[in-house]
Scaffold this motif. Structure first.
Motif, PDB file in Angstrom:
ATOM      1  N   PRO A  43     -33.528  28.830  36.022  1.00  0.00           N
ATOM      2  CA  PRO A  43     -32.780  28.277  34.881  1.00  0.00           C
ATOM      3  C   PRO A  43     -31.397  28.904  34.744  1.00  0.00           C
ATOM      4  CG  PRO A  43     -35.015  28.880  34.222  1.00  0.00           C
ATOM      5  CD  PRO A  43     -34.810  29.433  35.604  1.00  0.00           C
ATOM      6  N   ASP A  58     -32.828  23.609  30.286  1.00  0.00           N
ATOM      7  CA  ASP A  58     -33.541  24.112  31.457  1.00  0.00           C
ATOM      8  C   ASP A  58     -34.938  23.524  31.584  1.00  0.00           C
ATOM      9  OD1 ASP A  58     -33.861  26.033  29.083  1.00  0.00           O
ATOM     10  OD2 ASP A  58     -35.528  26.617  30.376  1.00  0.00           O
ATOM     11  N   ASP A  65     -35.374  21.177  34.498  1.00  0.00           N
ATOM     12  CA  ASP A  65     -35.216  21.627  35.883  1.00  0.00           C
ATOM     13  C   ASP A  65     -36.261  21.039  36.834  1.00  0.00           C
ATOM     14  OD1 ASP A  65     -33.005  23.048  35.145  1.00  0.00           O
ATOM     15  OD2 ASP A  65     -33.872  25.033  35.460  1.00  0.00           O
TER      16      ASP A  65
END
Length: 472
Positions: free
Chosen positions: A242, A272, A275
């Motif tokens: 992240p 994040d 992701d």
């Protein structure tokens, strides 16, 4: 009773990573060192006195801390604690940030001017730092921005004030990919007071892409000027960890892939959590920050926001509100998470003016949210589709429905209406079962995996890189 100086002598000196600029790579280097030392059997902890980011994490106790320090704790194989990040600033307006102290919102300090906060916050920083020194064999400290920002030194609680407090061994990092690296290092060092300069043990070149021979005798020149050696030349390292407070922009719609639009409004938070989509080869996650035709996309996500009202105003001003409503009419999946849930609803009431005042939402799901003084922060583990999933909540709003909506994921935390799915639970895509469910709805490959295991492998790879190129 031992004096403070005697107590310091009995503790192992912390290692502190400072940067010449923001985004020099401090956070990643601290993460690498934490995992490297943990793999060597050392009881290690990260520390950043004050972080500014809308990417936050929730501890087991339900307290809020910077996402970067949470990851660093995982790298250190330690239980994440707000001691590792006692002060977190979350920007929610052009000139205002919510101040989180020891994991809890502090409205009094949030209203104070920047330079008036040190007297209240410094004692919290001192306590957290020394507690970690008592509890761990080694503390790895991250600075913020640059210690050479002389206009901010009077209120400093995160850079040289911390270094002096614990007499840390300081390493100064420069992003050589930007250019001007040796000038940055020399200039930053020159801006420090003599007692601060004495703490600098080494310079670090970071994000180097070229032939090391091109550096010539520049490092010798720098050492002649400062008396400080350059101890490492770290390569430009691509990873899938992240980011501290940013998100990759620039992706465009691509033929032959599953294309997911991520609405990138101001004050978007905890990005994040996407992701697992960002790093899949068959998925193209496209941040959308200006009005465009969205109907080409296979799915649409509205992420969390630190200020849902201001983010909604941005959508109305740019015309993205109409584009989102047009996308809903295609019948394709729309996902709203936390602030995105609130924006997709009918109204956002803000009687205490915590965010941006009362707003009319996009009206795509029959929900009404009231922004409240109390903040909901907790980790969540539950069973969904006969699998165990984990996530977390972090929001001010309380949401109700005036229609017979189906609940989504968990009752009273998420709702569904037609092709619109909303939830207050962050981190869902990090669970294999949720990722595969999402892909099943939009015609993608069900090739998800448990993201926590993936991150652990990435941390080991990062530590291996640092062991090869670093100084420890």
């Amino acid at each position: 009773m031992k004096t403070k100086k005697q107590q310091l002598l009995n503790k192992k000196k912390p290692i502190m990573i400072l940067g010449c600029t923001s985004d020099a790579g401090k956070s990643l280097i601290v993460t690498a060192i934490c995992r490297l030392l943990a793999n060597r059997g050392i009881k290690v902890a990260p520390f950043k006195a004050q972080n500014m980011s809308n990417n936050a994490a929730i501890t087991e106790e339900g307290l809020e801390m910077g996402r970067a320090q949470y990851l660093q704790a995982l790298a250190a194989k330690a239980t994440p604690s707000v001691l590792m990040n006692p002060v977190l600033l979350k920007p929610s307006a052009e000139t205002f940030s919510q101040v989180i102290v020891n994991g809890i919102v502090n409205n009094k300090i949030s209203q104070l001017p920047w330079m008036g906060r040190k007297s209240l916050l410094w004692k919290e920083v001192q306590y957290a730092l020394h507690r970690l020194q008592d509890d761990y064999e080694q503390v790895i400290i991250e600075g913020a921005g640059s210690p050479a920002e002389i206009n901010l030194r009077a209120g400093d609680i995160v850079n040289m004030s911390v270094a002096l407090e614990c007499q840390a061994d300081v390493y100064l990092v420069s992003d050589i990919d930007r250019g001007g690296s040796f000038a940055h290092l020399l200039g930053t060092w020159a801006c420090l007071a003599p007692e601060e300069q004495k703490l600098i043990k080494g310079f670090v070149l970071n994000k180097f892409r070229g032939d090391p021979l091109l550096l010539g005798n520049a490092m010798d020149w720098l050492e002649e000027k400062t008396g400080i050696p350059t101890v490492a030349n770290l390569p430009y390292y691509r990873h899938q960890l992240p980011e501290e407070d940013s998100f990759r922009l620039g992706s465009q719609w691509q033929r032959g892939k599953i294309n997911v639009a991520l609405i990138y409004y101001p004050y978007a938070a905890n990005l994040d959590e996407f992701d697992p989509l960002l790093y899949q080869d068959d998925v193209n996650l496209v941040p959308v920050h200006q009005n465009r035709d969205l109907t080409l996309f296979d799915a649409l996500i509205l992420p969390g926001s630190k200020n849902s009202g201001a983010s909604l105003t941005f959508l109305n001003t740019t015309g993205l509100d109409k584009s989102i409503q047009e996308f809903q009419r295609t019948g394709k999946l729309i996902m709203g998470i936390c602030g995105g849930l609130q924006i997709l609803g009918k109204t956002i009431l803000d009687p205490l003016n915590i965010e941006d005042g009362n707003k009319q939402g996009l009206g795509l799901i029959a929900l009404q949210t009231e922004i409240c003084a109390d903040k909901s922060t907790r980790q969540i583990t539950l069973n969904w589709l006969e699998k165990r999933i984990k996530g977390y909540e972090i929001h001010h709003g309380k949401t109700i429905t005036d229609a017979a909506l189906g609940h989504f994921i968990a009752a009273n935390t998420g709702w569904q209406q037609d092709n619109v799915y909303t939830t207050y639970i962050h981190g869902l895509f990090e669970n294999k079962v949720f990722y595969n469910w999402f892909m099943r709805q939009i015609g993608g490959l069900e090739n998800g995996f448990e993201w926590a295991e993936h991150l652990d492998n990435e941390l080991d790879k990062l530590a291996d890189m640092f062991a090869q190129h670093g100084w420890l």
